[in-house]
Every structure is written in structure tokens, then in C-alpha cells.
Design a protein around this motif. Structure first.
Motif, PDB file in Angstrom:
ATOM      1  N   PHE A   1      -2.569   5.376   0.761  1.00  0.00           N
ATOM      2  CA  PHE A   1      -1.392   6.344   0.646  1.00  0.00           C
ATOM      3  C   PHE A   1       0.149   5.851  -0.880  1.00  0.00           C
ATOM      4  CE2 PHE A   1      -2.120   4.007   5.175  1.00  0.00           C
ATOM      5  CZ  PHE A   1      -1.411   4.766   5.102  1.00  0.00           C
ATOM      6  N   GLY A   2      -1.081   6.130  -1.144  1.00  0.00           N
ATOM      7  CA  GLY A   2      -0.719   6.452  -3.534  1.00  0.00           C
ATOM      8  C   GLY A   2      -0.146   4.566  -3.426  1.00  0.00           C
ATOM      9  N   GLY A   3      -0.301   3.888  -3.127  1.00  0.00           N
ATOM     10  CA  GLY A   3      -0.050   2.745  -3.230  1.00  0.00           C
ATOM     11  C   GLY A   3       1.310   1.728  -2.914  1.00  0.00           C
ATOM     12  N   GLY A   4       1.539   0.774  -2.812  1.00  0.00           N
ATOM     13  CA  GLY A   4       2.825  -0.090  -3.280  1.00  0.00           C
ATOM     14  C   GLY A   4       3.632  -0.145  -1.591  1.00  0.00           C
ATOM     15  N   ILE A   5       2.342  -0.263  -0.512  1.00  0.00           N
ATOM     16  CA  ILE A   5       2.488  -0.975   0.671  1.00  0.00           C
ATOM     17  C   ILE A   5       3.300  -2.025   0.388  1.00  0.00           C
ATOM     18  CG2 ILE A   5       1.231   1.133   2.153  1.00  0.00           C
ATOM     19  CD1 ILE A   5      -0.558  -0.612   1.759  1.00  0.00           C
TER      20      ILE A   5
ATOM     21  N   ALA B   1      12.674  -4.561   7.218  1.00  0.00           N
ATOM     22  CA  ALA B   1      10.575  -3.393   6.998  1.00  0.00           C
ATOM     23  C   ALA B   1      11.583  -2.577   7.251  1.00  0.00           C
ATOM     24  CB  ALA B   1      10.445  -3.622   8.290  1.00  0.00           C
TER      25      ALA B   1
ATOM     26  N   PHE C   1      13.275  -1.244   3.494  1.00  0.00           N
ATOM     27  CA  PHE C   1      11.763  -1.097   2.634  1.00  0.00           C
ATOM     28  C   PHE C   1      10.739   0.403   3.188  1.00  0.00           C
ATOM     29  CE2 PHE C   1      12.681  -5.612   2.061  1.00  0.00           C
ATOM     30  CZ  PHE C   1      13.394  -4.598   0.830  1.00  0.00           C
TER      31      PHE C   1
ATOM     32  N   TRP D   1       6.894  -3.278   1.847  1.00  0.00           N
ATOM     33  CA  TRP D   1       6.970  -2.912   3.466  1.00  0.00           C
ATOM     34  C   TRP D   1       5.786  -4.312   4.697  1.00  0.00           C
ATOM     35  CZ3 TRP D   1       3.471  -0.496   6.834  1.00  0.00           C
ATOM     36  CH2 TRP D   1       2.813   0.281   5.960  1.00  0.00           C
TER      37      TRP D   1
ATOM     38  N   TRP E   1      10.134   4.073   0.946  1.00  0.00           N
ATOM     39  CA  TRP E   1       8.708   3.488   0.821  1.00  0.00           C
ATOM     40  C   TRP E   1       8.285   5.426   1.142  1.00  0.00           C
ATOM     41  CZ3 TRP E   1       4.144   4.002   3.298  1.00  0.00           C
ATOM     42  CH2 TRP E   1       3.088   4.102   3.188  1.00  0.00           C
TER      43      TRP E   1
ATOM     44  N   LYS F   1       6.920   7.622  -1.744  1.00  0.00           N
ATOM     45  CA  LYS F   1       5.463   8.157  -1.565  1.00  0.00           C
ATOM     46  C   LYS F   1       4.841   9.273  -0.821  1.00  0.00           C
ATOM     47  CE  LYS F   1       3.916   4.229  -3.444  1.00  0.00           C
ATOM     48  NZ  LYS F   1       3.863   4.799  -4.998  1.00  0.00           N
TER      49      LYS F   1
ATOM     50  N   TYR G   1       6.331  -7.236   5.794  1.00  0.00           N
ATOM     51  CA  TYR G   1       7.568  -7.823   6.856  1.00  0.00           C
ATOM     52  C   TYR G   1       7.294  -6.873   8.233  1.00  0.00           C
ATOM     53  CZ  TYR G   1      10.548  -7.931   3.427  1.00  0.00           C
ATOM     54  OH  TYR G   1      11.304  -8.907   2.188  1.00  0.00           O
ATOM     55  N   VAL G   2       6.894  -5.964   7.883  1.00  0.00           N
ATOM     56  CA  VAL G   2       6.020  -4.570   9.493  1.00  0.00           C
ATOM     57  C   VAL G   2       4.730  -5.917   9.801  1.00  0.00           C
ATOM     58  CG1 VAL G   2       4.038  -2.868  10.286  1.00  0.00           C
ATOM     59  CG2 VAL G   2       6.636  -2.408   8.557  1.00  0.00           C
TER      60      VAL G   2
END
Lengths: 356, 307
Positions: free
Chosen positions: B274-278, A129, A132, B281, A136, A140, B284-285
Motif C-alpha cells: 500500500f506504499g507504507g504508512g499503514i 480510525a 487517520f 491507522w 492516509w 497514498k 485503530y482499525v
């Protein structure tokens, strides 16, 4: 995992080895090697990766926590260093490095928190985690990259109190000094109470806890120091080797590489970090050269990198089966065989372990 | 007809997002299923499952390219996966029997690199298309009548996952082999001493995991192309397992569905801030948060550690 004598002191040979290494690094190398290739493609990345591998050793080899996020912390360190240099232009580079390490350490503590509850594969997922998430976050939020849209940012020149360090040889010296200082610290730390606590936690955490070692403290310490070393290594890696900053350079592949360095080099040894880093860095170079020499460029580079993966994977398995303590131990054994022709492990009469 | 102030189209869209998440989740479940099989039988966490998926489907496509018909290529790949399972058992698992869980995990990381490297060295690295003859566009009937856009491929993946799970659960529960398998998982030493053939059981488990990997790879490959990125996608099975529990087949399914839905809804409703892409991760969180609450997973057995 290891069976070392309980009382470790510096022997005379340790001191001579250290002196020889220092003379080699600072007196022989700068005056004999003149080609930039050696500095910028071999020595600098080797030292940077070895530093990151020491960080991985702390958490994995000493504290026994299976973590897989070294590259994330390296990215944190690299971008922290870039931003410090960018926003506080007068900051001398060594101080930037220190602060980058501290920032990375903060991330280390944050993502090390799950280690208090879980271990093994669970912890690996938790550290993934961090890998990544950090990449990220840098990608971003434009602030970290100073709103640069090209994706690749050129690293600033290294200035220490107004003196530029820009040639490959000068950069090598900067890296070598930092790595030397941090390695000495690491060796002492792992031999001292900090390292003892880590090893106790590694070998049996419940027993360690019942002997009064604070798991919370030991584990978070391991994660913080590990991330600190990785952060500094990442900053050096970006500023002296890549000379640019891009999050992609710190992807999960690099985390795996660092994991492999530690396993192949030898878990729980500082030497192992250097040996492992050298192997992982140099083997592809050797394989490429050999591939070109034998097949005269007819073999595709992607095939060579695939073969590289097979070899690394197979070596991991072989070492885990036959020599879990890695190449450092293998070297140690060979040396001992050559020196006193006695079976390894048999006590030598003149070196009885101290008692009391 | 708004409900709680939400226009009907918004609600339909929400259902669509959830459904897409559920269907994407079955894909994760399939990968997770392979992990669970091996974990149940040997308490080994097989990190190489993702690499096995890649290896299996790339070989399958490779055999097809060599001119083998679909069914024959499928059978040859199954034989190949059984061979891989056999080699793994003999060369990796057996020599390391009795080692700590962390050692086994590191060994399977090594195995993953061997498999993905071998596959690429033999078949090359270019992205392959895999056409199963199942269209990957919305089923017209559903789109016209209910206004829900679901692709036939997603539905097939869901059905395949369902069938695999039912068959495997029945095998585990009601066959002699399954009983032996559970005995081995419980205590390998005791199981061996009462005459359960340890090696055969392990071979069976690794082969089954290989076949599950092939099926998973075919589903993923038809969707996203047969390429190296499959290995990274398979990493997402890890949070799935943490949520579901490592030793539970239903857990793998439910975990996969949860991850699929959470990932999709977060990406659609929270991602834009957040501009995407979350989705890279978020699983995992989510897994970390889950660990704090229930470390053994939803369906896993309680972890008891002794000194």
C-alpha cells in the motif's frame, strides 16, 4: 442534557430573527463590505466551519455520540468534490457538492457502525480510525489526487451552469446560500422526529430502545447526516477558502477545533455551531492582533498559538463546570436578564408551556 | 537451513521485527499505564495523559537547560507533576464529580490543551534532544553472537516498564492506600461515607500518573526527541487500552505489546503493498475489530449497563 419545553413551535421572534439574518446576509453584507479580507478570511471560513460544526452537533450534541473525526469526513467531501469536478467537467457545482456530501455520508455510516456496540471513549477511538484512515487513503492512492506529486492541488473554479463564481464576494454568496439551505434543514430536522429520536438516544439509549426507537436507525442516521454536512463543509472549505486541496489541511487538529466549537458554542443547539465557529475562528485573530499591539512583534507567533491552546482548554473546562450548554445559552440568559429582569428559569406568566 | 521453505535469515529477520514491535509496544504500554491508573481510581478517562507526558518531559529538559543537575531536575519535575495533579484534582475533577463519563472525558480534553499549551508557552516549541546516557544503537554482544539487532534504550524501556508495573501492582494489591483506591473506584460515595479520604486518594493517583508520565516521556524523548509529536504518539495508547481493557494494569502491558507487534509486522510485510504508512491507522482499525469481539478488552471487567 438540555431541558427544553417538549413542544417547540416557531414563535414570531424566530421568524423575525430569521428574516433579519437573511436580509443581513444577502442584502446588507454584499453591498456594504467591499474588502476581500472580510469575505475570504472571516465570513467564508466561518460559514464553512459552522456547517461542519452543525454536522458535529448532530452526532454529538443531539445523538450524544462522542465522535472525533469531523475533519476526516471533510477531507472525504473535499476530495470527492475535486474528483467529480475533474472527471465530469459539465457537472454544476451544487450537484458536485451534493454528491460529495453523499460520498462522505457513506464513510460516515461505515465508521458509525461501531457506535452500535460502543460509546464514550471507545467510540472516540473508532472515529479516530476514520480520521487517520481517510487522510492516509487520500495520501497514498494517487488516483484521488489525480497523480499530482506536488502535494498541493489547486481547486477548480466554481462554475454553476457556465457562470463562474470566482471573486471572494461571489464565493461568499455561494457559501451563504448552501449554508442557509442546510441550516434550515438542520433546524427542522432537529425539531422533528429525527431530532427527537436522537435526543432520546442521547439521554438514555436503553430507555429509548424500549420505547420503540431503533438505535440502529437513529445512530446511523446521525452519523450519515453528520458526515454529509461535514463533507459539504469540507468541499466548500477547500474550494472557497483554501482554494487548494491537501490532506494535511484536514488533520486531527481541525477535528479538535470542530469539537471545541460544538462544546463551547453549546451542545445540542444549531445556534451554538455558529457561535462556537465564530469564537474558535476569531479568537486567534484577536489574540494575534492584541499580541502585536502590546508587544510590538517581540512575542513569538508560536507562543501566541500556545497561549491560544491554554485559553481554549481552560474555557472548555470552565464551560463544562459552569455552563454546560455553552455560549449560546450564555447569550440566551443575558438576553433574558436584560429583557425582563426576572431570574432565569422562572416561568414567565404569559408564556405557560402548552399542555396536551 | 531453511524451515518450511523459509531461509534462516528471513526467520531471523521476522524475529527481529517481532522483537522491535514488542519493544516499541512497551513504550505504548507505559503511556497506557498512566491512563489505567486514573481510570481504576475514578472511572475517568484521562485524555490528558499524552499531554502530561509531553509537559513532564519538556519541563524536565527545560530544568536541565537551566543548569540543574540530572537528579535535581528529576526531583523538581516530580514536584511539579504533583502540583499539576493537585491543581487538576481541585480545579477540574472535584467540581465535575458525579458528571457523566462523556463530560469528564471532554474536560480532560480541555486539560490536555491547557497542559500542552502551557508547556510550549513556557519552554518554547523547538525540538529538544534528551540524552539519558543510554545508547540507542544495537547492543554489540547480541548483534555479534545472535545476529539480533536490539538497542540498549529499547531494553531499558522494557525493564523500566516492567519494574513500574510490578511496583504499581503490588501497591494496588497490598497497601492500605491501594485498598482504599479500589474502594473509591468501586463506589466513591460509599467509600467516602466509611471514612476513606477521597481527596487524598485522588491526589495520590494523579501524582502517580504524573510521575509515570515523566518516566514515559523520558523514554520516548530519548528515542524520538522531546517534541510536540509525543502528544500524537500518545494517542496510540487508546487502541492499546481498548485491547487490554481500561481497568487492568496487565491489560495495558499486553495491549501495548500486541499493538507494537501487529503494527510492526503489518508495516514490514503488508505495508509495501500500500506504499507504507499503514501504522498510522492500523492500531485503530485493530481496536475496532477488537471492540466487535470483546468490548471490555482482554482483561477488563465486563461492562454492565442498567437503565
Amino acid at each position: 442534557m438540555t431541558d427544553k419545553p417538549v413542544f417547540m413551535t416557531y414563535s414570531r421572534s424566530d421568524v423575525t430573527n430569521f428574516a433579519v439574518l437573511m436580509i443581513l446576509a444577502f442584502a446588507v453584507v454584499p453591498f456594504t463590505i467591499e474588502t476581500d479580507y472580510w469575505y475570504s478570511s472571516i465570513l467564508i471560513p466561518w460559514l464553512c466551519l459552522a456547517l461542519a460544526a452543525i454536522g458535529q452537533q448532530f452526532v454529538m450534541g443531539y445523538a450524544g455520540q462522542l465522535a472525533l473525526g469531523a475533519a476526516g469526513f471533510m477531507a472525504a467531501g473535499a476530495f470527492a468534490c475535486y474528483n467529480i469536478e475533474l472527471r465530469i467537467p459539465w457537472m454544476p457545482f451544487p450537484l458536485s457538492l451534493l454528491f460529495s456530501g453523499i460520498i462522505a455520508a457513506a464513510f460516515g455510516v461505515l465508521f458509525g457502525l461501531p457506535s452500535l456496540r460502543v460509546r464514550g471513549i471507545y467510540l472516540m477511538v473508532a472515529t479516530l480510525a476514520s480520521q487517520f484512515f481517510i487522510i492516509w487513503m487520500i495520501d497514498k492512492f494517487g488516483w484521488f489526487k489525480n497523480y499530482d506529486t506536488s502535494g498541493i492541488i489547486t481547486a477548480q473554479d466554481i462554475m454553476i451552469f457556465g457562470v463562474p463564481f470566482t471573486s471572494p464576494m461571489q464565493m461568499y454568496l455561494v457559501v451563504a446560500v448552501v449554508v442557509t439551505i442546510l441550516t434550515i434543514l438542520a433546524v427542522n430536522m432537529t425539531r422533528g422526529s429525527v431530532g427527537r429520536n436522537w435526543m432520546a438516544v442521547r439521554d438514555m439509549d436503553i430507555a429509548a430502545e424500549s420505547m420503540g426507537i431503533s438505535l440502529l436507525r437513529a445512530k446511523l442516521q446521525a452519523f450519515a447526516l453528520s458526515a454529509f454536512y461535514c463533507g459539504v463543509a469540507g468541499a466548500l472549505f477547500a474550494f472557497t477558502y483554501l482554494k487548494s486541496l491537501e490532506p494535511v489541511a484536514f488533520d486531527i487538529k481541525l477535528s479538535f477545533s470542530i469539537l471545541f466549537m460544538v462544546i463551547l458554542g453549546g451542545l445540542g443547539t444549531i445556534n451554538g455551531a455558529f457561535v462556537g465557529a465564530a469564537f474558535i475562528l476569531l479568537f486567534p485573530v484577536v489574540l494575534n492582533t492584541a499580541g502585536n499591539a502590546w508587544f510590538h512583534g517581540t512575542i513569538d507567533a508560536t507562543i501566541i498559538s500556545a497561549i491560544e491552546q491554554v485559553v481554549f482548554g481552560a474555557l472548555i473546562i470552565l464551560f463544562l463546570i459552569y455552563e454546560p450548554l455553552g455560549m449560546a445559552k450564555l447569550w440566551e440568559n443575558t438576553k433574558q436578564r436584560l429583557l425582563d429582569r426576572r431570574p432565569v428559569g422562572e416561568a414567565r406568566p404569559n408564556k405557560k408551556p402548552k399542555t396536551g | 537451513m531453511p524451515i518450511w521453505g523459509w531461509p534462516m535469515t528471513e526467520i531471523l529477520f521476522f524475529f527481529e521485527v517481532v522483537l522491535a514491535g514488542l519493544l516499541a509496544g512497551t513504550m505504548y504500554s507505559l503511556v497506557a499505564l498512566g491512563f489505567v491508573l486514573i481510570y481504576k481510581a475514578s472511572a475517568t478517562f484521562n485524555f490528558a495523559q499524552g499531554a502530561m507526558v509531553f509537559f513532564a518531559v519538556l519541563s524536565f529538559v527545560g530544568f536541565m537547560e537551566l543548569g540543574l543537575p540530572f537528579v535535581l531536575a528529576f526531583l523538581v519535575t516530580i514536584l511539579l507533576m504533583i502540583a499539576v495533579g493537585y491543581a487538576t484534582e481541585r480545579l477540574v475533577i472535584e467540581p465535575l464529580t458525579g458528571q457523566s463519563e462523556d463530560t469528564m472525558l471532554m474536560a480532560t480534553i480541555g486539560l490536555a490543551f491547557v497542559l500542552q499549551g502551557l508547556a510550549q508557552a513556557v519552554w518554547g516549541v523547538e525540538v529538544r534532544r534528551l540524552d539519558l546516557g543510554i545508547p540507542d544503537f544495537p547492543i554489540p554482544w547480541l548483534a555479534d553472537n545472535l545476529g539480533i539487532f536490539v538497542s540498549a534504550l529499547d531494553v531499558t524501556a522494557g525493564v523500566v516498564a516492567g519494574v513500574l508495573i510490578i511496583v504499581l501492582s503490588l501497591l494496588f494489591r497490598f497497601t492500605k492506600m491501594g485498598l482504599g483506591l479500589r474502594a473509591v473506584a468501586d463506589d466513591p460515595g460509599a467509600a467516602a461515607s466509611i471514612g476513606i479520604p477521597l481527596k487524598n486518594i485522588m491526589l495520590l493517583v494523579w501524582s502517580t500518573a504524573g510521575i509515570v508520565a515523566l518516566v514515559t516521556g523520558m523514554m520516548w524523548g530519548a528515542r524520538a526527541g522531546v517534541q510536540f509529536a509525543l502528544v500524537d504518539l500518545a494517542l496510540k495508547a487508546l487502541p492499546v487500552l481498548i485491547i487490554g481493557g481500561f481497568s487492568s494494569i496487565p491489560g495495558a502491558i499486553v495491549g501495548g505489546l500486541i499493538i507494537g507487534v501487529v503494527e510492526k509486522t503489518l508495516e514490514v510485510y503488508v505495508g509495501p503493498y500500500f506504499g507504507g504508512g499503514i501504522e498510522g491507522w492500523a492500531p485503530y482499525v485493530l481496536a475496532i475489530l477488537f471492540l466487535l469481539w470483546r468490548p471490555e478488552g482482554l482483561f477488563g471487567e465486563k461492562i454492565i449497563r442498567r437503565v
